[in-house]
Structures are given as C-alpha cells and as structure tokens.
Design a protein around this motif. Structure first.
Motif, PDB file in Angstrom:
ATOM      1  N   GLN A 215      -2.482   0.294  -4.399  1.00  0.00           N
ATOM      2  CA  GLN A 215      -1.512  -0.789  -4.449  1.00  0.00           C
ATOM      3  C   GLN A 215      -0.379  -0.460  -5.415  1.00  0.00           C
ATOM      4  O   GLN A 215      -0.583   0.109  -6.483  1.00  0.00           O
ATOM      5  CB  GLN A 215      -2.203  -2.081  -4.870  1.00  0.00           C
ATOM      6  CG  GLN A 215      -1.344  -3.323  -4.691  1.00  0.00           C
ATOM      7  CD  GLN A 215      -2.130  -4.587  -4.990  1.00  0.00           C
ATOM      8  OE1 GLN A 215      -2.193  -5.044  -6.127  1.00  0.00           O
ATOM      9  NE2 GLN A 215      -2.761  -5.148  -3.964  1.00  0.00           N
TER      10      GLN A 215
ATOM     11  N   THR B 172      -4.546   5.872  -0.669  1.00  0.00           N
ATOM     12  CA  THR B 172      -3.778   4.624  -0.622  1.00  0.00           C
ATOM     13  C   THR B 172      -4.166   3.733  -1.791  1.00  0.00           C
ATOM     14  O   THR B 172      -5.346   3.428  -1.991  1.00  0.00           O
ATOM     15  CB  THR B 172      -4.031   3.885   0.699  1.00  0.00           C
ATOM     16  OG1 THR B 172      -3.648   4.719   1.793  1.00  0.00           O
ATOM     17  CG2 THR B 172      -3.233   2.590   0.756  1.00  0.00           C
TER      18      THR B 172
ATOM     19  N   ASP C 260       0.842  -1.191   0.000  1.00  0.00           N
ATOM     20  CA  ASP C 260       0.000   0.000   0.000  1.00  0.00           C
ATOM     21  C   ASP C 260       0.879   1.244   0.000  1.00  0.00           C
ATOM     22  O   ASP C 260       1.641   1.477   0.947  1.00  0.00           O
ATOM     23  CB  ASP C 260      -0.907   0.007   1.226  1.00  0.00           C
ATOM     24  CG  ASP C 260      -1.932  -1.113   1.197  1.00  0.00           C
ATOM     25  OD1 ASP C 260      -2.343  -1.499   0.088  1.00  0.00           O
ATOM     26  OD2 ASP C 260      -2.311  -1.601   2.279  1.00  0.00           O
TER      27      ASP C 260
END
Length: 201
Positions: free
Chosen positions: A137, A135, A128
């Motif tokens: 990936q 946030t 993250d």
C-alpha cells in the motif's frame, strides 16, 4: 479551491453536502498527458547528496467525481526500462538485477483503493503499488492545481503530489557500505508527481 470538495462560503456553513456546479462539471474520465506530466524520485547518495530521476514512458487514467471524492480513482503503468537519472551507467545499474530487474519485471503499477478530501485543495489517494512483483500500500498526498481549456480545446486538470517509500519493502535491497560509515543508497525514496490530465472525449 479543491476539485472534489470546494464550496462557497455561504453554503459551506449550512450544508456539507453542497456541490459547486463547476466541480460537478469536471466529473468524468481523464487520460494522463505524458508530455506534460513528470513522475520523479529522489534518493540520497553516499549520505551527502541527492540523486534525482524520472520515468519517461508511462500511461495513466483518472476518474474524478466532483461530488464524492471517495468515488475518484487513478491508475498508472510505468515502463521501468524508461528510468532516467542523467547518467547512462547509473541508469544501466538501476535496470539490472541489483535493482529493478527490468528484463524480468518490465512494469511498475499503481491502482487506487481509496480517495479522500483533506480540506481546501488537498487530497490523498491510497492504493496498491507493485514493484518487482511485490504489492504494498502507498498513500500519495495531492494538491489540486486547477482546471483549464488549452488552445487545442482540451479540458485539463492538474495535480502535484508527493510520497515516501522504503525501497526495501519492495525487495530493492542492494547497497554498498561506505568507509566513513553509512551506505551508498538511502532506503527512503521520495516520490514526486506533477500531473496534467486531459478529459476524454
């Protein structure tokens, strides 16, 4: 040879679970050494050239598992006010409300959620990434550069890594149109990492 998955030629053919004793010895907790680590980025400017920058103030940790790479983790905390591109005016603009809003969002963070061996010296960590309170990936491809004991008795490990992001996905949308077409700053940003970490006592 990879820190997480290296095997001798003899054992690799017979047992995928075999662990090189040298790798098991490297299992442990490490602290990233900022004096010998570079966190860098590259952005396309005016469609014709690259601007490179780094972050000068950050902390980070690694947990390496020589037997099971999926148990390895990493954390990085970056002070956004430490951004440096070699031009004070540009650095000030990047810290402003047009970009990183460092007064409101002083830190960028990364926390792993997954680690995997890709074969040889190559690995991938996914986690993250938080910028401007958003946030998302991010996956980082890493190459293990080796391990050594330095003259001061510190056990070090080294990695090189790279990734790409679209800054707009984290709310970094400021831009300016060019008369000749295109925009001043690319949406795609290349991230580069050169990491040295010291094993904790």
């Amino acid at each position: 040879m990879g820190i997480f998955g290296r095997k001798s030629n003899e054992t690799a053919a017979t047992t995928a679970a075999a662990v090189n004793p040298d790798l098991a010895a490297l299992t442990g907790d490490y602290t990233i050494d900022p004096a010998h680590t570079t966190l860098g980025f590259v952005a396309r400017h005016a469609m014709v050239t690259n601007v490179k920058g780094t972050f000068q103030d950050f902390t980070g940790t690694l947990h390496l598992d020589g037997g099971d790479p999926s148990k390895s983790t990493a954390t990085i905390d970056v002070v956004m006010d430490s951004i440096e591109t070699g031009n004070a005016d540009r650095d000030g603009h990047l810290k402003s409300s047009d970009f990183f809003k460092t007064d409101e969002f002083p830190a960028m963070t990364f926390r792993t959620t997954k680690a995997e061996a890709l074969g040889g010296d190559d690995y991938r960590i996914t986690g993250d990434l938080t910028i401007l309170g958003t946030t998302k990936q991010l996956s980082i491809d890493l190459e293990f550069n080796g391990a050594a004991t330095d003259p001061f008795g510190n056990q070090r490990v080294g990695f090189e890594g790279k990734a790409e992001i679209l800054r707009s996905e984290w709310g970094l949308t400021w831009n300016a149109a060019l008369e000749t077409g295109g925009v001043l700053v690319s949406d795609k940003i290349k991230l580069n990492f050169d990491i040295s970490a010291i094993r904790n006592a």
